[in-house]
Enzyme design. Sequence first.
Site, PDB file in Angstrom:
ATOM      1  N   GLY A  69     -18.337 -25.973  -4.699  1.00  0.00           N
ATOM      2  CA  GLY A  69     -19.708 -26.434  -4.781  1.00  0.00           C
ATOM      3  C   GLY A  69     -20.073 -27.273  -3.583  1.00  0.00           C
ATOM      4  CB  SER A  72     -16.158 -31.014  -5.903  1.00  0.00           C
ATOM      5  OG  SER A  72     -16.891 -30.184  -6.794  1.00  0.00           O
ATOM      6  CG  ASP A 183     -26.006 -28.637 -11.732  1.00  0.00           C
ATOM      7  OD1 ASP A 183     -26.916 -27.790 -11.667  1.00  0.00           O
ATOM      8  OD2 ASP A 183     -25.013 -28.619 -10.983  1.00  0.00           O
TER       9      ASP A 183
END
Length: 502
Positions: A69, A72, A183
Site C-alpha cells: 500500500g 506499508s 478505509d
Amino acid sequence: MSRIRGIEVRVQKEVLQTRKYGLNEILKSKTEEPSDTKEDVEKQQISELLHKLPKLDKIFEVHRKIGEGTFSSVYLGSLRQHTALPASEKRWFAIKHLVPTAHPARIEHELRCLQDIGGRNNVIGVDLCLRHMDTIVFIMPYIPHKKFSEYVGDMDAGELRRYMRALLVALRHVHSFGVIHRDVKPSNFLYDRENGRYLLVDFGLAQRICPPEEGSKPPPPPAHCNNPKRPRDEQEDCMPSAKRMALDLSLGTKKNGNAVESAKLTPQSPKATFAPRINMPKENGAAGRCGCGGGAGCARCRCACAGAGAVCGWCAGRGAARAPRAGTQGFRPPEVLLKVPEQTTAVDMWACGVVLASALSARYPFFRAADDLAALAELADLLGTTRLRAAAEALGRRVVTSAQRRGVCLRRLCARLRRAHARAPHPAPAHAHAACEQCTLPPTQCLCRDETKKPEDFDSTLTIAGFPDSAFSLAARLLDPNPHTRISADEALRHPFLEEDD
C-alpha cells in the site's frame, strides 16, 4: 551542484558513445541487459528488511510479499522454530512493514487501535511489534484469502448475507470505541471462503471521534484518543492540515490531580472571516436577497454571486475548505467529497453500501471516478440530482449541475448487469411496448427509478437477479446521501435482509 555535474558528465559520455558506436548498437545493448523480475525485487526488499531489523530474522522466516500500500508493505511469515513442520501445521503471520517516512504518532495511533479494538468481532489484532531505529513492523494473524474480484460474481444470497453481517459486526465493534475506520473496502476485509473466517484490517487511516451524547455528560474516551486542550482561539489559528486531521495525530493528555481529563477529538473547521452582509432591497417584506428573512445567518444574503456563473470578491477571498478526505476513491461518501468538516462513522456505512452494491451487481469497482468532481457526477447519475442537492443543503453545501438527473433504479441496474431473467422489479406498464417518458427507452431497457416507491421499501416475495428484494432495500439505506439519516451498523444488523436465516 554535484548532482547537476553528475548529470552533465553522464550526458557527455552517452554523446561520445553514440558518435563512436552508433545509436542502434547502444539501444540494442540496453535492451539485452537482463532486467530484475518481480520476484528478484521482492527478495531484495525482504533481505533489506531483515538486515535493518535483525530481531525479525531471528524469530520469523519471511517467505514472500502478499500486499503493498501507500504506507506499508505486508509479507507472509512463519516461526523459525516451526521450520521442520509441514505447511498445514505451521502458524502463519502477516508482517506489516511501515514506511520509514510515516509519522511516529500515526504509527502509535494505529498500534493502539489494534491493541484496544482488535482480536475479536472480526477485527484483526496484533501479536507483536518490533522496532529498530526507523524500521517498524507489526506481527498480525494471517488468514488465506482471495481477491474480491475473483468471487464477487459467484456469491449467492446466503453467502452475501453472511459476508455483510460479518462486516457490519466488525464495524459496530469499531464504532463502539468512537473510531472511524475511514478505509472500508473489500481489500481491507479479508474473507477466507473455505473456512468462513473474516478479518477487518488496516487501521492506518483510522480517525478517533468522541462526540458527546445529548443531555448527558460523555464518558472519558480511551487513553489513545486523549488530546491536550488548547484555548479555542489557538485551535482556530493553528489549524492542522487536512491529512493531519484525518490521521488524528493528537495523542497527549492533560493531568488534573489524579484524574486525566480528555479532550474531544472532533475535527475542527477552519476559522472563517465573514464579510459584511450585502444589503439587498426587500421584497414582499422579506429581508435579504433570497427572501428568507434569515439576515446575516443566510449565505445567500451575505453573497452577491450565489447561484450566478461568477465568483465575487468575498467568496474568492475565503480560505480553502479543510476536512478529512482519507479513504479510497470510489468509496468516499458525499460528505467527504463535499469536504464537510464534521464527519462521523456514517463514512464507513457508505463504504459498506458500495461493497454491497458491487456484490449485487457483480461489478467491482462499482464507482470508477478519477477525482472528486467526477465522483459527484456519478452519484448524481445514480441517486438523482434532487436527492444529492438536498443532502448537500443539509450539510451546508450547494451542488450546482448543468442538467437534471432522475436517478437510476438499483434493482433494474443490477438485473441488467447480471443479465438475469428474473421477474421485473416493478409491474409492467399498461402499454408494454410504450417507451419511458423520461429516458425514451422501452420498458425492458429502462433503468429509471420508480418515484412512487421509496428505495428502502421492499417486497418480501420478490427476487431480483437471485437476491431478495430486502438486499436492495439495505443497499438503499446504506447509500443514503445524507449522513444524518444514513443507517448505522447496529441498525443495519437488525435489517430484515440480515435477520433472515441462511
